[in-house]
Design a protein around this motif. Structure first.
Motif, PDB file in Angstrom:
ATOM      1  N   ALA A 204       0.835  -1.201   0.000  1.00  0.00           N
ATOM      2  CA  ALA A 204       0.000   0.000   0.000  1.00  0.00           C
ATOM      3  C   ALA A 204       0.870   1.252   0.000  1.00  0.00           C
ATOM      4  O   ALA A 204       0.509   2.270  -0.589  1.00  0.00           O
ATOM      5  CB  ALA A 204      -0.942  -0.005   1.202  1.00  0.00           C
ATOM      6  N   SER A 205       2.039   1.165   0.626  1.00  0.00           N
ATOM      7  CA  SER A 205       2.946   2.321   0.647  1.00  0.00           C
ATOM      8  C   SER A 205       3.437   2.647  -0.760  1.00  0.00           C
ATOM      9  O   SER A 205       3.653   3.816  -1.091  1.00  0.00           O
ATOM     10  CB  SER A 205       4.121   2.069   1.582  1.00  0.00           C
ATOM     11  OG  SER A 205       4.861   0.947   1.163  1.00  0.00           O
ATOM     12  N   ASN A 206       3.605   1.632  -1.582  1.00  0.00           N
ATOM     13  CA  ASN A 206       3.985   1.837  -2.981  1.00  0.00           C
ATOM     14  C   ASN A 206       2.922   2.651  -3.710  1.00  0.00           C
ATOM     15  O   ASN A 206       3.232   3.573  -4.454  1.00  0.00           O
ATOM     16  CB  ASN A 206       4.133   0.479  -3.675  1.00  0.00           C
ATOM     17  CG  ASN A 206       5.478   0.292  -4.310  1.00  0.00           C
ATOM     18  OD1 ASN A 206       6.302   1.171  -4.289  1.00  0.00           O
ATOM     19  ND2 ASN A 206       5.677  -0.875  -4.875  1.00  0.00           N
TER      20      ASN A 206
ATOM     21  N   MET B 298      -3.607   3.086 -12.758  1.00  0.00           N
ATOM     22  CA  MET B 298      -2.634   2.311 -11.975  1.00  0.00           C
ATOM     23  C   MET B 298      -2.037   1.187 -12.827  1.00  0.00           C
ATOM     24  O   MET B 298      -0.851   0.888 -12.725  1.00  0.00           O
ATOM     25  CB  MET B 298      -3.320   1.740 -10.739  1.00  0.00           C
ATOM     26  CG  MET B 298      -2.408   0.941  -9.849  1.00  0.00           C
ATOM     27  SD  MET B 298      -1.202   1.934  -8.994  1.00  0.00           S
ATOM     28  CE  MET B 298      -2.240   2.662  -7.773  1.00  0.00           C
ATOM     29  N   LYS B 299      -2.856   0.583 -13.691  1.00  0.00           N
ATOM     30  CA  LYS B 299      -2.354  -0.463 -14.582  1.00  0.00           C
ATOM     31  C   LYS B 299      -1.280   0.088 -15.509  1.00  0.00           C
ATOM     32  O   LYS B 299      -0.270  -0.575 -15.771  1.00  0.00           O
ATOM     33  CB  LYS B 299      -3.493  -1.057 -15.417  1.00  0.00           C
ATOM     34  CG  LYS B 299      -4.409  -1.963 -14.651  1.00  0.00           C
ATOM     35  CD  LYS B 299      -5.531  -2.483 -15.544  1.00  0.00           C
ATOM     36  CE  LYS B 299      -6.515  -3.319 -14.769  1.00  0.00           C
ATOM     37  NZ  LYS B 299      -7.627  -3.779 -15.622  1.00  0.00           N
TER      38      LYS B 299
ATOM     39  N   LEU C 218       6.453   0.863 -14.795  1.00  0.00           N
ATOM     40  CA  LEU C 218       7.458   0.710 -13.746  1.00  0.00           C
ATOM     41  C   LEU C 218       7.904  -0.733 -13.545  1.00  0.00           C
ATOM     42  O   LEU C 218       9.106  -1.001 -13.446  1.00  0.00           O
ATOM     43  CB  LEU C 218       6.928   1.271 -12.419  1.00  0.00           C
ATOM     44  CG  LEU C 218       6.638   2.766 -12.398  1.00  0.00           C
ATOM     45  CD1 LEU C 218       6.056   3.161 -11.051  1.00  0.00           C
ATOM     46  CD2 LEU C 218       7.891   3.571 -12.693  1.00  0.00           C
ATOM     47  N   LYS C 219       6.978  -1.640 -13.462  1.00  0.00           N
ATOM     48  CA  LYS C 219       7.314  -3.019 -13.096  1.00  0.00           C
ATOM     49  C   LYS C 219       7.552  -3.918 -14.304  1.00  0.00           C
ATOM     50  O   LYS C 219       8.477  -4.718 -14.296  1.00  0.00           O
ATOM     51  CB  LYS C 219       6.200  -3.622 -12.224  1.00  0.00           C
ATOM     52  CG  LYS C 219       5.983  -2.891 -10.922  1.00  0.00           C
ATOM     53  CD  LYS C 219       7.159  -3.074 -10.000  1.00  0.00           C
ATOM     54  CE  LYS C 219       6.874  -2.432  -8.650  1.00  0.00           C
ATOM     55  NZ  LYS C 219       7.952  -2.611  -7.713  1.00  0.00           N
ATOM     56  N   GLU C 220       6.716  -3.792 -15.328  1.00  0.00           N
ATOM     57  CA  GLU C 220       6.842  -4.693 -16.471  1.00  0.00           C
ATOM     58  C   GLU C 220       7.893  -4.219 -17.469  1.00  0.00           C
ATOM     59  O   GLU C 220       8.602  -5.025 -18.047  1.00  0.00           O
ATOM     60  CB  GLU C 220       5.486  -4.875 -17.144  1.00  0.00           C
ATOM     61  CG  GLU C 220       4.485  -5.588 -16.256  1.00  0.00           C
ATOM     62  CD  GLU C 220       3.077  -5.624 -16.822  1.00  0.00           C
ATOM     63  OE1 GLU C 220       2.825  -4.973 -17.865  1.00  0.00           O
ATOM     64  OE2 GLU C 220       2.226  -6.299 -16.215  1.00  0.00           O
TER      65      GLU C 220
ATOM     66  N   ILE D 164      10.977   6.069 -12.123  1.00  0.00           N
ATOM     67  CA  ILE D 164       9.859   6.977 -11.858  1.00  0.00           C
ATOM     68  C   ILE D 164       9.942   8.176 -12.801  1.00  0.00           C
ATOM     69  O   ILE D 164       8.954   8.561 -13.428  1.00  0.00           O
ATOM     70  CB  ILE D 164       9.875   7.457 -10.394  1.00  0.00           C
ATOM     71  CG1 ILE D 164       9.667   6.297  -9.428  1.00  0.00           C
ATOM     72  CG2 ILE D 164       8.854   8.562 -10.164  1.00  0.00           C
ATOM     73  CD1 ILE D 164       8.260   5.829  -9.283  1.00  0.00           C
ATOM     74  N   LYS D 165      11.125   8.765 -12.904  1.00  0.00           N
ATOM     75  CA  LYS D 165      11.299   9.948 -13.770  1.00  0.00           C
ATOM     76  C   LYS D 165      11.024   9.596 -15.230  1.00  0.00           C
ATOM     77  O   LYS D 165      10.410  10.373 -15.956  1.00  0.00           O
ATOM     78  CB  LYS D 165      12.718  10.521 -13.623  1.00  0.00           C
ATOM     79  CG  LYS D 165      13.004  11.086 -12.259  1.00  0.00           C
ATOM     80  CD  LYS D 165      12.221  12.339 -12.008  1.00  0.00           C
ATOM     81  CE  LYS D 165      12.549  12.908 -10.640  1.00  0.00           C
ATOM     82  NZ  LYS D 165      11.612  13.923 -10.218  1.00  0.00           N
ATOM     83  N   GLY D 166      11.492   8.435 -15.666  1.00  0.00           N
ATOM     84  CA  GLY D 166      11.260   8.007 -17.045  1.00  0.00           C
ATOM     85  C   GLY D 166       9.786   7.796 -17.337  1.00  0.00           C
ATOM     86  O   GLY D 166       9.278   8.193 -18.398  1.00  0.00           O
ATOM     87  N   ALA D 167       9.073   7.177 -16.389  1.00  0.00           N
ATOM     88  CA  ALA D 167       7.640   6.950 -16.572  1.00  0.00           C
ATOM     89  C   ALA D 167       6.880   8.273 -16.563  1.00  0.00           C
ATOM     90  O   ALA D 167       5.945   8.459 -17.353  1.00  0.00           O
ATOM     91  CB  ALA D 167       7.120   6.021 -15.482  1.00  0.00           C
TER      92      ALA D 167
END
Length: 111
Positions: free
Chosen positions: A26-28, A59-60, A66-68, A73-76
């Motif tokens: 949840a913190s993420n 969120m998807k 980020l994950k896939e 973060i900056k790039g996204a």
């Protein structure tokens, strides 16, 4: 005529439910909320975050970047700022291809 139970769809999801959907903490999610302006969950009187279907779709996209895809973060953030529509279309294409792959694997297992 048999009774058909109506399908009930939720309007709001709690942060715990969303965290479970994406298998993250949840913190993420709270951190991503601060970093990405497309993610704006509603807050109730107690201050609990309540996510709508639109928030979950956003969120998807964030999770995909980020994950896939392994972006920072900056790039996204830059990708969403520069070409949000292209990013969303790319995400939808990837999802469709994964669904097709899943169906093909099921067919292969049946043979």
């Amino acid at each position: 005529m048999p009774y058909k139970k109506p399908k009930i769809e939720k309007v709001f999801y709690s942060i715990g439910e969303v965290a479970e959907m994406f298998a993250v903490n949840a913190s993420n999610i709270r951190f991503w909320e601060n970093e990405f302006d497309i993610l704006k969950p509603h807050k109730n009187a107690k201050g609990n975050r309540m996510f709508t279907k639109e928030d979950i779709e956003n969120m998807k996209i964030i999770y995909h970047l980020l994950k896939e895809r392994g972006m920072t973060i900056k790039g996204a953030q830059k990708k969403l700022k520069d070409n949000k529509e292209g990013t969303i279309q790319n995400f939808e294409v990837v999802n469709r291809l994964m669904e097709i792959r899943k169906v093909l694997v099921e067919i292969k297992e049946e043979l």
